[in-house]
Enzyme design. Structure first.
Site, PDB file in Angstrom:
ATOM      1  CB  VAL A 111      -0.929  -0.019   1.249  1.00 14.75           C
ATOM      2  CG1 VAL A 111      -1.903  -1.185   1.171  1.00 14.75           C
ATOM      3  CG2 VAL A 111      -0.131  -0.082   2.562  1.00 14.75           C
ATOM      4  CG  HIS A 127      -4.052  -5.877   0.090  1.00 16.12           C
ATOM      5  ND1 HIS A 127      -3.084  -6.684   0.651  1.00 16.12           N
ATOM      6  CD2 HIS A 127      -5.021  -6.699  -0.354  1.00 16.12           C
ATOM      7  CE1 HIS A 127      -3.464  -7.960   0.525  1.00 16.12           C
ATOM      8  NE2 HIS A 127      -4.630  -7.995  -0.086  1.00 16.12           N
ATOM      9  CB  CYS A 158     -20.074  15.196   6.136  1.00 16.10           C
ATOM     10  SG  CYS A 158     -19.448  13.511   6.389  1.00 16.10           S
ATOM     11  CG  ASN A 221      10.319 -14.669   0.499  1.00 12.64           C
ATOM     12  OD1 ASN A 221      10.933 -14.527   1.549  1.00 12.64           O
ATOM     13  ND2 ASN A 221       9.044 -14.345   0.369  1.00 12.64           N
TER      14      ASN A 221
HETATM   15  P1  NAD Z   1       4.528 -10.448   4.906  1.00  6.97           P
HETATM   16  O1  NAD Z   1       5.048  -9.479   5.923  1.00  6.97           O
HETATM   17  O2  NAD Z   1       3.577 -11.491   5.339  1.00  6.97           O
HETATM   18  O3  NAD Z   1       5.769 -11.207   4.227  1.00  6.97           O
HETATM   19  C1  NAD Z   1       6.909 -10.540   3.762  1.00  6.97           C
HETATM   20  C2  NAD Z   1       7.743 -11.554   3.004  1.00  6.97           C
HETATM   21  O4  NAD Z   1       8.859 -10.893   2.462  1.00  6.97           O
HETATM   22  C3  NAD Z   1       8.286 -12.697   3.874  1.00  6.97           C
HETATM   23  O5  NAD Z   1       8.040 -13.924   3.223  1.00  6.97           O
HETATM   24  C4  NAD Z   1       9.785 -12.410   3.956  1.00  6.97           C
HETATM   25  O6  NAD Z   1      10.556 -13.601   4.011  1.00  6.97           O
HETATM   26  C5  NAD Z   1      10.023 -11.668   2.668  1.00  6.97           C
HETATM   27  N1  NAD Z   1      11.145 -10.726   2.641  1.00  6.97           N
HETATM   28  C6  NAD Z   1      11.589  -9.910   3.627  1.00  6.97           C
HETATM   29  N2  NAD Z   1      12.598  -9.141   3.170  1.00  6.97           N
HETATM   30  C7  NAD Z   1      12.791  -9.462   1.871  1.00  6.97           C
HETATM   31  C8  NAD Z   1      13.667  -9.004   0.844  1.00  6.97           C
HETATM   32  N3  NAD Z   1      14.575  -8.041   1.068  1.00  6.97           N
HETATM   33  N4  NAD Z   1      13.582  -9.555  -0.392  1.00  6.97           N
HETATM   34  C9  NAD Z   1      12.672 -10.529  -0.655  1.00  6.97           C
HETATM   35  N5  NAD Z   1      11.816 -11.015   0.279  1.00  6.97           N
HETATM   36  C10 NAD Z   1      11.872 -10.475   1.522  1.00  6.97           C
HETATM   37  O7  NAD Z   1       3.968  -9.557   3.714  1.00  6.97           O
HETATM   38  P2  NAD Z   1       2.827  -9.833   2.638  1.00  6.97           P
HETATM   39  O8  NAD Z   1       2.972 -11.195   2.064  1.00  6.97           O
HETATM   40  O9  NAD Z   1       2.851  -8.648   1.737  1.00  6.97           O
HETATM   41  O10 NAD Z   1       1.439  -9.821   3.446  1.00  6.97           O
HETATM   42  C11 NAD Z   1       1.148  -8.977   4.513  1.00  6.97           C
HETATM   43  C12 NAD Z   1       0.093  -7.892   4.281  1.00  6.97           C
HETATM   44  O11 NAD Z   1       0.655  -6.746   4.868  1.00  6.97           O
HETATM   45  C13 NAD Z   1      -0.231  -7.479   2.877  1.00  6.97           C
HETATM   46  O12 NAD Z   1      -1.596  -7.554   2.728  1.00  6.97           O
HETATM   47  C14 NAD Z   1       0.206  -5.997   2.747  1.00  6.97           C
HETATM   48  O13 NAD Z   1      -0.877  -5.215   2.262  1.00  6.97           O
HETATM   49  C15 NAD Z   1       0.471  -5.544   4.139  1.00  6.97           C
HETATM   50  N6  NAD Z   1       1.709  -4.733   4.336  1.00  6.97           N
HETATM   51  C16 NAD Z   1       2.137  -3.865   3.375  1.00  6.97           C
HETATM   52  C17 NAD Z   1       3.306  -3.128   3.571  1.00  6.97           C
HETATM   53  C18 NAD Z   1       3.759  -2.181   2.488  1.00  6.97           C
HETATM   54  O14 NAD Z   1       2.945  -1.633   1.753  1.00  6.97           O
HETATM   55  N7  NAD Z   1       5.078  -1.959   2.325  1.00  6.97           N
HETATM   56  C19 NAD Z   1       4.057  -3.283   4.738  1.00  6.97           C
HETATM   57  C20 NAD Z   1       3.574  -4.167   5.717  1.00  6.97           C
HETATM   58  C21 NAD Z   1       2.411  -4.896   5.492  1.00  6.97           C
HETATM   59 ZN    ZN Z   2     -17.769  13.112   4.823  1.00  7.27          ZN
END
Ligand code: NAD
Ligand code: ZN
Length: 252
Positions: A111, A127, A158, A221
């Site tokens: 996001v 998301h 509002c 990953n």
């Molecule tokens: P998650 O936190 O569940 O998983 C993150 C994954 O990234 C893990 O599998 C981890 O091993 C891997 N990882 C960590 N560092 C890495 C790197 N440098 N290179 C490659 N892989 C790496 O995140 P998710 O699967 O996106 O799901 C969690 C939910 O959290 C999502 O719905 C998302 O919308 C939200 N979220 C978004 C943000 C953002 O926008 N940056 C941040 C936190 C959570």
């Molecule tokens: Zn409003």
């Protein structure tokens, strides 16, 4: 599934690069891990001030109604992080892929707007986006973060509560975005899952859809995930290191 250690990552990347031609249709399916190297915490990493709260406890509508100022403050904090960081080499590599192949789409669960800031033009946000907010009563949109910083609740003119334009736990995904994401998953020939743990559904169903539609599946990953067993190839490493290497092989 074939997993590669760092010793043979190079040759595995080489054969992946050979699969990619100017006709390729590539989907990058991304999660919080791609932004970790920019300094955006994933939900699992420890985040100072907010350590005592679990994201699941704040990122839902019930908690928002119960304590809107708290949830807004958490999102203000996260929006501030996002505004103060830059896209990393992983984001840039994915943006650069657009000029190498016929079709390249980013389907993101993030996001944070970092894919767009890196230059990707085809980004499907499953998301939502933390930098947009809207009133839950009249629907008016607010650009920028959640304004008030004095601990009070931010309200619309509002009188309605202002919430971030993100999908919370228990909420539906934006139907149109998900439909388009499914279309790309069905049509692509290379589906590259990057930095996602693959546990948040329905987004996490997209790799299965791509696989059953004939795509070659790749994972980048730092750890094995729930999706790893589905993959044709997995690269264990940081997206900001693996993806630029892949791009340099395409350039040469
Ligand atoms: P998650 O936190 O569940 O998983 C993150 C994954 O990234 C893990 O599998 C981890 O091993 C891997 N990882 C960590 N560092 C890495 C790197 N440098 N290179 C490659 N892989 C790496 O995140 P998710 O699967 O996106 O799901 C969690 C939910 O959290 C999502 O719905 C998302 O919308 C939200 N979220 C978004 C943000 C953002 O926008 N940056 C941040 C936190 C959570
Ligand atoms: Zn409003």
């Amino acid at each position: 599934m074939i997993s590669f250690s760092s010793a043979d990552t190079e040759s595995a990347l080489d054969s992946l690069a050979k699969r990619i031609t100017s006709n390729s249709y590539i989907v990058f399916f991304t999660g919080a891990g791609v932004s970790a190297e920019s300094g955006v915490p994933t939900f699992r990493s420890i985040d100072g001030l907010w350590e005592k709260f679990k994201p699941e406890e704040l990122a839902n509508f019930k908690s928002f109604i119960k304590n809107p100022a708290l949830v807004q403050a958490w999102y203000r904090h996260r929006a501030e992080i996002v505004n103060n960081v830059k896209p990393n080499r992983g984001h840039t590599a994915m943006a650069d892929m657009e000029s190498k192949v016929a079709t390249c789409v980013v389907i993101t669960q993030n996001v944070d707007n970092l894919h767009q800031r890196a230059g990707s033009r085809e980004v499907i946000e499953l998301h939502g986006n933390i930098l947009r907010n809207y009133c839950i009563d009249c629907g008016v949109q607010f650009e920028g973060d959640l304004l008030i910083e004095n601990g009070e609740t931010t309200l619309c003119k509002c009188g309605g509560l202002v919430r971030p334009d993100v999908v919370w736990f228990g909420e539906m995904l934006p139907a149109n975005s998900f439909r388009i994401a499914e279309k790309h998953a069905r049509k692509c020939d290379l589906f590259i899952s990057v930095g996602t743990s693959g546990v948040v559904f329905p987004a996490a169903g997209l790799p299965t859809l791509a696989k059953s539609s004939g795509a070659f599946l790749v994972e980048v990953n730092t750890e094995a995930t729930d999706l790893s067993s589905l993959m044709d190839v997995t690269f264990q490493g940081k997206s900001g290191e693996i993806l630029p290497k892949l791009m340099s092989l395409l350039k040469s």
